[in-house]
Design a protein around this motif. Sequence first.
Motif, mmCIF file in Angstrom:
data_model
loop_
_atom_site.group_PDB
_atom_site.id
_atom_site.type_symbol
_atom_site.label_atom_id
_atom_site.label_comp_id
_atom_site.label_asym_id
_atom_site.label_seq_id
_atom_site.Cartn_x
_atom_site.Cartn_y
_atom_site.Cartn_z
ATOM 1 N N ILE A 151 39.826 42.129 43.496
ATOM 2 C CA ILE A 151 40.501 42.322 42.205
ATOM 3 C C ILE A 151 41.398 41.114 41.903
ATOM 4 N N PHE A 152 42.096 40.640 42.923
ATOM 5 C CA PHE A 152 42.985 39.486 42.731
ATOM 6 C C PHE A 152 42.179 38.251 42.322
ATOM 7 N N LYS A 153 41.044 38.043 42.985
ATOM 8 C CA LYS A 153 40.187 36.899 42.665
ATOM 9 C C LYS A 153 39.693 36.976 41.216
ATOM 10 N N ILE A 154 39.270 38.180 40.799
ATOM 11 C CA ILE A 154 38.773 38.384 39.434
ATOM 12 C C ILE A 154 39.882 38.139 38.410
ATOM 13 N N SER A 155 41.126 38.477 38.777
ATOM 14 C CA SER A 155 42.253 38.362 37.836
ATOM 15 C C SER A 155 42.535 36.917 37.429
ATOM 16 N N GLY A 156 42.164 35.984 38.314
ATOM 17 C CA GLY A 156 42.441 34.579 38.024
ATOM 18 C C GLY A 156 43.887 34.182 38.243
ATOM 19 N N ARG A 157 44.688 35.080 38.828
ATOM 20 C CA ARG A 157 46.096 34.762 39.101
ATOM 21 C C ARG A 157 46.188 33.631 40.123
ATOM 22 N N ALA A 158 47.231 32.844 40.017
ATOM 23 C CA ALA A 158 47.478 31.778 40.989
ATOM 24 C C ALA A 158 47.917 32.400 42.315
ATOM 25 N N THR A 181 50.344 43.055 38.163
ATOM 26 C CA THR A 181 51.277 44.071 37.667
ATOM 27 C C THR A 181 50.650 45.453 37.742
ATOM 28 N N TYR A 182 51.495 46.475 37.721
ATOM 29 C CA TYR A 182 51.029 47.869 37.685
ATOM 30 C C TYR A 182 50.177 48.080 36.434
ATOM 31 N N PHE A 183 50.603 47.478 35.331
ATOM 32 C CA PHE A 183 49.864 47.608 34.073
ATOM 33 C C PHE A 183 48.461 47.005 34.203
ATOM 34 N N TYR A 184 48.366 45.803 34.819
ATOM 35 C CA TYR A 184 47.060 45.153 34.987
ATOM 36 C C TYR A 184 46.141 46.019 35.855
ATOM 37 N N LEU A 185 46.679 46.515 36.984
ATOM 38 C CA LEU A 185 45.863 47.300 37.910
ATOM 39 C C LEU A 185 45.393 48.604 37.264
ATOM 40 N N THR A 186 46.269 49.224 36.471
ATOM 41 C CA THR A 186 45.897 50.455 35.758
ATOM 42 C C THR A 186 44.781 50.170 34.752
ATOM 43 N N SER A 187 44.915 49.083 34.012
ATOM 44 C CA SER A 187 43.906 48.706 33.019
ATOM 45 C C SER A 187 42.569 48.417 33.695
ATOM 46 N N TYR A 188 42.617 47.712 34.832
ATOM 47 C CA TYR A 188 41.386 47.382 35.559
ATOM 48 C C TYR A 188 40.729 48.656 36.103
ATOM 49 N N TYR A 189 41.542 49.558 36.611
ATOM 50 C CA TYR A 189 41.053 50.846 37.136
ATOM 51 C C TYR A 189 40.334 51.630 36.036
ATOM 52 N N ASN A 190 40.943 51.699 34.865
ATOM 53 C CA ASN A 190 40.334 52.419 33.743
ATOM 54 C C ASN A 190 39.043 51.740 33.292
ATOM 55 N N MET A 191 39.039 50.422 33.303
ATOM 56 C CA MET A 191 37.837 49.680 32.931
ATOM 57 C C MET A 191 36.703 49.956 33.910
#
Length: 302
Positions: A211-218, A224-234
């Motif tokens: 998930i971290f790799k897909i996020s493109g974060r450095a 964030t909790y918001f990002y993880l929730t959005s990814y989970y729903n997706m």
Amino acid sequence: MINIKKYAAIDIGSNAIRLLISNIIEQKGKPTLFKKSALVRVPIRLGADVFINQKISEENAQRMIDTMNAFKLLMKSHKVVAYKACATSAMREAENGAEIVNLIKKKAKIKVDVIDGEEEAAIIAATDLNSFIDQSKTYLYVDVGGGSTEFSVIHQGKTTASKSFKIGTVRLLNDMVQKETWQELQVWIKQNTKDFEKINLLGSGGNINKIFKISGRAIGKPLTYFYLTSYYNMLQSYSYEERITQLDLNQDRADVIIPATRIYLSAMKWSNAKYIYVPKIGLSDGIVKSIYFETVSSENLE
């Protein structure tokens, strides 16, 4: 003048078996460096056997033996001087676990230690987390596996509480986690984090790494909790087949990534954490460091 040697760790999990080969670089007057030389992952889902039928199937037993023979050849090719093989949740609970350990010893000449949840958590804690964390902060370390998840509270660089729970991705896929176990985990997290004003999560395991790799974060930046929730729903909006073909997930990742994300999100919710850092370390890294510091026994290649 530097001295370089190679150690190897074999992690026999509930969802996959991994071989990590690391270069150990010793320099006079400087800290020892641990650098990954090779990492091989074989998706043998032992948990699907054990959590349903209580034993490892003949097919998967043979696949394990073949994998261990391959790992042994790789270790010899890399000139590994010492190794340790650890088996976790699935092998702990398999009725024929001891029999499989003996078969591997006989046919592949690899000694396997079946470790309990607390020892697993202790080895993971041996990883050099201090190089990833801010000593002034408090973290909840969450290492999600196929059969169990290890939790540790780290305050100012020291572990204040640690526990293993039988909540893992393969168990969740097979609807084998009782509501009471979730409640016990919720109570434990709240009880052990309530005294700290602000908590961050440290996430470990193949799914959060993906998930971290897909996020493109450095590197070093949190999700964030918001990002993880959005990814989970997706993820839940796609079928298993679509997660493979459209989201480009491996077939053995496309199903377990959803229950894994659920575990991380639950831990964040119950600890009131807004951020999750992903240092990309786990049991294999802990085994290598534990071999070096001689806090665990290790084996020489036969």
